[in-house]
Design an enzyme around this catalytic site. Sequence first.
Site, PDB file in Angstrom:
ATOM      1  N   GLU A   1      -0.556  -9.407  -0.618  1.00 49.71           N
ATOM      2  CA  GLU A   1      -1.995  -9.663  -0.415  1.00 49.71           C
ATOM      3  C   GLU A   1      -2.739  -9.714  -1.751  1.00 49.71           C
ATOM      4  O   GLU A   1      -3.638 -10.542  -1.940  1.00 49.71           O
ATOM      5  CB  GLU A   1      -2.586  -8.575   0.497  1.00 49.71           C
ATOM      6  CG  GLU A   1      -2.047  -8.676   1.914  1.00 49.71           C
ATOM      7  CD  GLU A   1      -2.387  -7.467   2.773  1.00 49.71           C
ATOM      8  OE1 GLU A   1      -1.938  -6.339   2.433  1.00 49.71           O
ATOM      9  OE2 GLU A   1      -3.108  -7.624   3.772  1.00 49.71           O
TER      10      GLU A   1
ATOM     11  N   ALA B   1       0.865  -1.172   0.000  1.00 55.30           N
ATOM     12  CA  ALA B   1       0.000   0.000   0.000  1.00 55.30           C
ATOM     13  C   ALA B   1       0.904   1.224   0.000  1.00 55.30           C
ATOM     14  O   ALA B   1       2.068   1.148   0.421  1.00 55.30           O
ATOM     15  CB  ALA B   1      -0.889  -0.015   1.227  1.00 55.30           C
TER      16      ALA B   1
ATOM     17  N   GLY C   1       0.636  -5.042   0.792  1.00 52.33           N
ATOM     18  CA  GLY C   1      -0.549  -5.113  -0.074  1.00 52.33           C
ATOM     19  C   GLY C   1      -0.280  -5.822  -1.396  1.00 52.33           C
ATOM     20  O   GLY C   1      -1.201  -6.357  -2.017  1.00 52.33           O
TER      21      GLY C   1
ATOM     22  N   GLU D   1       4.525  -5.183   7.213  1.00 55.06           N
ATOM     23  CA  GLU D   1       3.746  -4.149   7.913  1.00 55.06           C
ATOM     24  C   GLU D   1       4.211  -3.890   9.338  1.00 55.06           C
ATOM     25  O   GLU D   1       4.203  -2.749   9.804  1.00 55.06           O
ATOM     26  CB  GLU D   1       2.253  -4.523   7.919  1.00 55.06           C
ATOM     27  CG  GLU D   1       1.557  -4.335   6.590  1.00 55.06           C
ATOM     28  CD  GLU D   1       1.683  -5.528   5.649  1.00 55.06           C
ATOM     29  OE1 GLU D   1       2.490  -6.442   5.924  1.00 55.06           O
ATOM     30  OE2 GLU D   1       0.960  -5.549   4.645  1.00 55.06           O
TER      31      GLU D   1
HETATM   32  N1  CO8 Z   1       4.544   3.152  -0.747  1.00 50.52           N
HETATM   33  C1  CO8 Z   1       4.960   4.330  -1.246  1.00 50.52           C
HETATM   34  N2  CO8 Z   1       6.121   4.471  -1.906  1.00 50.52           N
HETATM   35  C2  CO8 Z   1       6.907   3.389  -2.064  1.00 50.52           C
HETATM   36  C3  CO8 Z   1       6.555   2.131  -1.545  1.00 50.52           C
HETATM   37  C4  CO8 Z   1       5.296   2.022  -0.870  1.00 50.52           C
HETATM   38  N3  CO8 Z   1       4.839   0.854  -0.374  1.00 50.52           N
HETATM   39  N4  CO8 Z   1       7.518   1.253  -1.839  1.00 50.52           N
HETATM   40  C5  CO8 Z   1       8.458   1.936  -2.518  1.00 50.52           C
HETATM   41  N5  CO8 Z   1       8.110   3.232  -2.640  1.00 50.52           N
HETATM   42  C6  CO8 Z   1       8.844   4.305  -3.316  1.00 50.52           C
HETATM   43  C7  CO8 Z   1      10.055   4.759  -2.489  1.00 50.52           C
HETATM   44  O1  CO8 Z   1       9.650   5.703  -1.506  1.00 50.52           O
HETATM   45  C8  CO8 Z   1      10.920   5.367  -3.556  1.00 50.52           C
HETATM   46  O2  CO8 Z   1      10.448   6.650  -3.863  1.00 50.52           O
HETATM   47  P1  CO8 Z   1      11.505   7.869  -4.133  1.00 50.52           P
HETATM   48  O3  CO8 Z   1      12.226   7.442  -5.384  1.00 50.52           O
HETATM   49  O4  CO8 Z   1      10.637   9.062  -4.324  1.00 50.52           O
HETATM   50  O5  CO8 Z   1      12.395   7.920  -2.949  1.00 50.52           O
HETATM   51  C9  CO8 Z   1      10.652   4.490  -4.763  1.00 50.52           C
HETATM   52  O6  CO8 Z   1       9.411   3.811  -4.502  1.00 50.52           O
HETATM   53  C10 CO8 Z   1      11.722   3.441  -4.985  1.00 50.52           C
HETATM   54  O7  CO8 Z   1      11.867   2.704  -3.781  1.00 50.52           O
HETATM   55  P2  CO8 Z   1      13.290   2.531  -3.025  1.00 50.52           P
HETATM   56  O8  CO8 Z   1      14.198   3.644  -3.368  1.00 50.52           O
HETATM   57  O9  CO8 Z   1      13.008   2.274  -1.592  1.00 50.52           O
HETATM   58  O10 CO8 Z   1      13.810   1.210  -3.736  1.00 50.52           O
HETATM   59  P3  CO8 Z   1      14.822   0.118  -3.133  1.00 50.52           P
HETATM   60  O11 CO8 Z   1      15.199  -0.770  -4.261  1.00 50.52           O
HETATM   61  O12 CO8 Z   1      15.902   0.785  -2.346  1.00 50.52           O
HETATM   62  O13 CO8 Z   1      13.932  -0.723  -2.071  1.00 50.52           O
HETATM   63  C11 CO8 Z   1      11.951  -1.890  -1.351  1.00 50.52           C
HETATM   64  C12 CO8 Z   1      12.849  -1.484  -2.534  1.00 50.52           C
HETATM   65  C13 CO8 Z   1      12.718  -2.866  -0.444  1.00 50.52           C
HETATM   66  C14 CO8 Z   1      10.723  -2.580  -1.916  1.00 50.52           C
HETATM   67  C15 CO8 Z   1      11.576  -0.638  -0.542  1.00 50.52           C
HETATM   68  O14 CO8 Z   1      11.062   0.335  -1.445  1.00 50.52           O
HETATM   69  C16 CO8 Z   1      10.528  -0.872   0.518  1.00 50.52           C
HETATM   70  O15 CO8 Z   1      10.840  -1.391   1.582  1.00 50.52           O
HETATM   71  N6  CO8 Z   1       9.269  -0.463   0.240  1.00 50.52           N
HETATM   72  C17 CO8 Z   1       8.197  -0.546   1.198  1.00 50.52           C
HETATM   73  C18 CO8 Z   1       7.725  -1.948   1.343  1.00 50.52           C
HETATM   74  C19 CO8 Z   1       6.648  -2.027   2.387  1.00 50.52           C
HETATM   75  O16 CO8 Z   1       6.858  -1.779   3.559  1.00 50.52           O
HETATM   76  N7  CO8 Z   1       5.447  -2.391   1.967  1.00 50.52           N
HETATM   77  C20 CO8 Z   1       4.326  -2.560   2.841  1.00 50.52           C
HETATM   78  C21 CO8 Z   1       3.516  -1.326   2.866  1.00 50.52           C
HETATM   79  S1  CO8 Z   1       2.236  -1.411   4.087  1.00 50.52           S
HETATM   80  C22 CO8 Z   1       1.009  -2.275   3.363  1.00 50.52           C
HETATM   81  O17 CO8 Z   1       1.097  -2.704   2.242  1.00 50.52           O
HETATM   82  C23 CO8 Z   1      -0.233  -2.472   4.195  1.00 50.52           C
HETATM   83  C24 CO8 Z   1      -1.426  -2.904   3.379  1.00 50.52           C
HETATM   84  C25 CO8 Z   1      -2.694  -2.785   4.112  1.00 50.52           C
HETATM   85  C26 CO8 Z   1      -2.981  -1.400   4.600  1.00 50.52           C
HETATM   86  C27 CO8 Z   1      -4.400  -1.168   4.919  1.00 50.52           C
HETATM   87  C28 CO8 Z   1      -4.655  -0.452   6.222  1.00 50.52           C
HETATM   88  C29 CO8 Z   1      -4.832   1.017   6.169  1.00 50.52           C
END
Ligand code: CO8
Length: 260
Positions: free
Chosen positions: A114, A66, A111, A134
């Site tokens: 999921e 998400a 997400g 999460e």
């Molecule tokens: N949301 C928003 N932006 C994201 C997300 C995300 N989930 N994942 C990546 N991005 C963005 C980064 O912020 C970055 O943006 P910018 O270039 O502007 O800095 C861009 O995508 C590229 O990402 P990274 O630079 O971080 O890329 P890396 O190769 O270094 O890392 C990863 C890749 C490991 C995937 C890393 O991006 C990461 O950890 N992302 C988040 C993963 C995460 O925690 N996902 C779970 C989110 S919570 C969720 O899904 C809950 C669902 C249910 C919610 C419902 C209740 C309200």
Amino acid sequence: MDSQNLIYETAGAVAIVTVNRPKVLNALNRAVLLELDQTFAGIAANRGIAAVIVTGAGEKSFVAGADIAEMSGFGVAEAREFSRLGQQVFNRIEELPQPVIAAVNGFALGGGCELATACDFRIAATKARFGQPEVSLGVIPGFGGTQRLPRLVGRGMAAQLLFTGDMISSEEALRIGLVNKVVPAEALMEEAKAIAGRIAGRGPLAVSAAKAALREGSNMDLNRALAYEAELFAGGFSTADQKEGMAAFLQKRQADFKAE
Ligand code: CO8
């Protein structure tokens, strides 16, 4: 059916839905969820589509979860509403008459994992990574992750993934039954299309009934589920597809199913 954050394509009777926000690794915000909902409602009503593939745009990610930027400002009511919206969309995928294959081309986190588990089955690129991170953000999965993941991989393995937030490789995902097959990234869509194409060649009403039996039966005790299966099996004999399928077998030719 193109929309701002999705690419919708068809290849014969196979629809391909690509989440298209590569700059944020295809993170799901409200807009994407609403577009997915609309797209899948359209597919459900389209008898020309026999199978669906869901994937993510770009080299790196299926869906990295998400949208954390959008969620970060939520209060309790907004979080509940967002969770229910995601659940509604993923339920629609699960309840779609047509089978849905997740072609996991990269990160399937939160997400994204999921979304993949709401699909009927998953095939993955070697570089795909799965996880429910999460708890690292101080929350729990809200789009079905605490419920669908244990049903798929067992409660112990789901507990480990949910409590540690660890990412697992495609190889580990294969080992625990989260994905059916792992292929090199360049072969992923070809493989997904080949499987979807084989499904599209079968009796569409029968495939839908098999999907319903799997889905509904898993929420019933065995005796009720077997009775439900028998009803769906019997119902098949009221269709032209059954007559065509069996006639084609006996006449040693390919069946020409009409979804009737
Ligand atoms: N949301 C928003 N932006 C994201 C997300 C995300 N989930 N994942 C990546 N991005 C963005 C980064 O912020 C970055 O943006 P910018 O270039 O502007 O800095 C861009 O995508 C590229 O990402 P990274 O630079 O971080 O890329 P890396 O190769 O270094 O890392 C990863 C890749 C490991 C995937 C890393 O991006 C990461 O950890 N992302 C988040 C993963 C995460 O925690 N996902 C779970 C989110 S919570 C969720 O899904 C809950 C669902 C249910 C919610 C419902 C209740 C309200």
